[in-house]
Design an enzyme around this catalytic site. Sequence first.
Site, short mmCIF file in Angstrom:
data_model
loop_
_atom_site.label_atom_id
_atom_site.label_comp_id
_atom_site.label_asym_id
_atom_site.label_seq_id
_atom_site.Cartn_x
_atom_site.Cartn_y
_atom_site.Cartn_z
CG ASP A 59 5.04 -6.58 -5.47
OD1 ASP A 59 4.53 -6.14 -6.52
OD2 ASP A 59 5.65 -7.65 -5.42
CG ASN A 64 8.25 -1.27 -12.11
OD1 ASN A 64 8.20 -0.69 -11.02
ND2 ASN A 64 8.17 -2.60 -12.19
C1 IPE Z 1 9.05 -3.81 -7.10
O1 IPE Z 1 7.92 -4.49 -7.52
C2 IPE Z 1 9.02 -2.40 -7.62
C3 IPE Z 1 8.01 -1.53 -7.01
C4 IPE Z 1 7.25 -1.83 -5.98
C5 IPE Z 1 7.89 -0.24 -7.63
P1 IPE Z 1 7.93 -5.37 -8.84
O2 IPE Z 1 6.60 -6.01 -8.94
O3 IPE Z 1 8.36 -4.54 -9.99
O4 IPE Z 1 9.08 -6.43 -8.52
P2 IPE Z 1 9.29 -7.90 -9.03
O5 IPE Z 1 9.19 -7.86 -10.52
O6 IPE Z 1 8.19 -8.72 -8.42
O7 IPE Z 1 10.62 -8.30 -8.52
C1 IPE Z 2 3.35 -2.79 -7.46
O1 IPE Z 2 2.34 -3.65 -7.89
C2 IPE Z 2 3.31 -1.47 -8.21
C3 IPE Z 2 4.41 -1.27 -9.16
C4 IPE Z 2 5.41 -2.08 -9.33
C5 IPE Z 2 4.35 -0.08 -9.98
P1 IPE Z 2 2.52 -4.60 -9.14
O2 IPE Z 2 2.00 -3.88 -10.35
O3 IPE Z 2 3.90 -5.10 -9.24
O4 IPE Z 2 1.51 -5.77 -8.75
P2 IPE Z 2 1.73 -7.33 -8.99
O5 IPE Z 2 3.05 -7.70 -8.41
O6 IPE Z 2 1.66 -7.56 -10.46
O7 IPE Z 2 0.59 -7.96 -8.25
MG MG Z 3 4.85 -6.73 -8.46
#
Ligand code: IPE
Ligand code: IPE
Ligand code: MG
Length: 240
Positions: free
Chosen positions: A20, A68
């Site tokens: 993340d 997502n």
């Molecule tokens: C969790 O991250 C999913 C992945 C790393 C693929 P998200 O960014 O989607 O999770 P939330 O929304 O912060 O819970």
């Molecule tokens: C994790 O990074 C990757 C996926 C969930 C695909 P994020 O895209 O959630 O990054 P933040 O949480 O917005 O920084």
């Molecule tokens: Mg995230």
Amino acid sequence: MTPPNATERVVPRHVAVIMDGNGRWAKQRNLPRIEGHREGANAARRTITKAAKAGVSFLTLYAFSVENWKRPAREVSALMSLLVETLKRYEKELAENDISLRAIGRLDDLPANVRKQLDRTIQRTAHHRRMTLILALSYGARIEILEATRALARRAASGQLNPDSIDEATFASALYTHDIPDPDLLIRTSGEMRVSNFLLWQISYAEIHVTSTLWPDFAETDFQRALADYATRERRFGRV
Ligand code: IPE
Ligand code: IPE
Ligand code: MG
């Protein structure tokens, strides 16, 4: 799977990672979010190599959740393209490192070209034994549990399964991870203290390591630190 006993190995057999912080990494640099994902793919590559070298047998990376899909279409399609590109680019490297690829999640939801490349890399690396890399794609733990429940209910309704015989092992055998041991260590980057619908059944007794490092910055030393943290834990599994 039955929990290992408390005196088990110092190196976790299965490490699961919630990667993340890609978006925040990009934002800090005034870059589009996809640049964060691109750098995140490099972090994944480093982590895969490091995990194999460290003696980890299973590495699960949460790459895309069922939730997502609710992101802007532009970001979703950029992520899908990046996935295909990354699989193509590193297929050979996986093989050279004796790593086999697997995927868990609602794989039928993925665009056809992604599915095709994924199947190809899975098939081409299937015989490798040093480590199994599991990509969680269109993955959601609640839907996984629901799908398992439906499958067991169908078998019960048709008389093939006695409902009273359903135990933890029966249930685990209906999950995507039926032949994969439960994670010993769960890592989440970017400091969020939540599990975001990841492997809810399987992480019952996982040790949790949260780091404030954003995923694109996650280096070999960060992984080493997580392993060192794990090695200090006393796993009790409810015993004294
Ligand atoms: C969790 O991250 C999913 C992945 C790393 C693929 P998200 O960014 O989607 O999770 P939330 O929304 O912060 O819970
Ligand atoms: C994790 O990074 C990757 C996926 C969930 C695909 P994020 O895209 O959630 O990054 P933040 O949480 O917005 O920084
Ligand atoms: Mg995230």
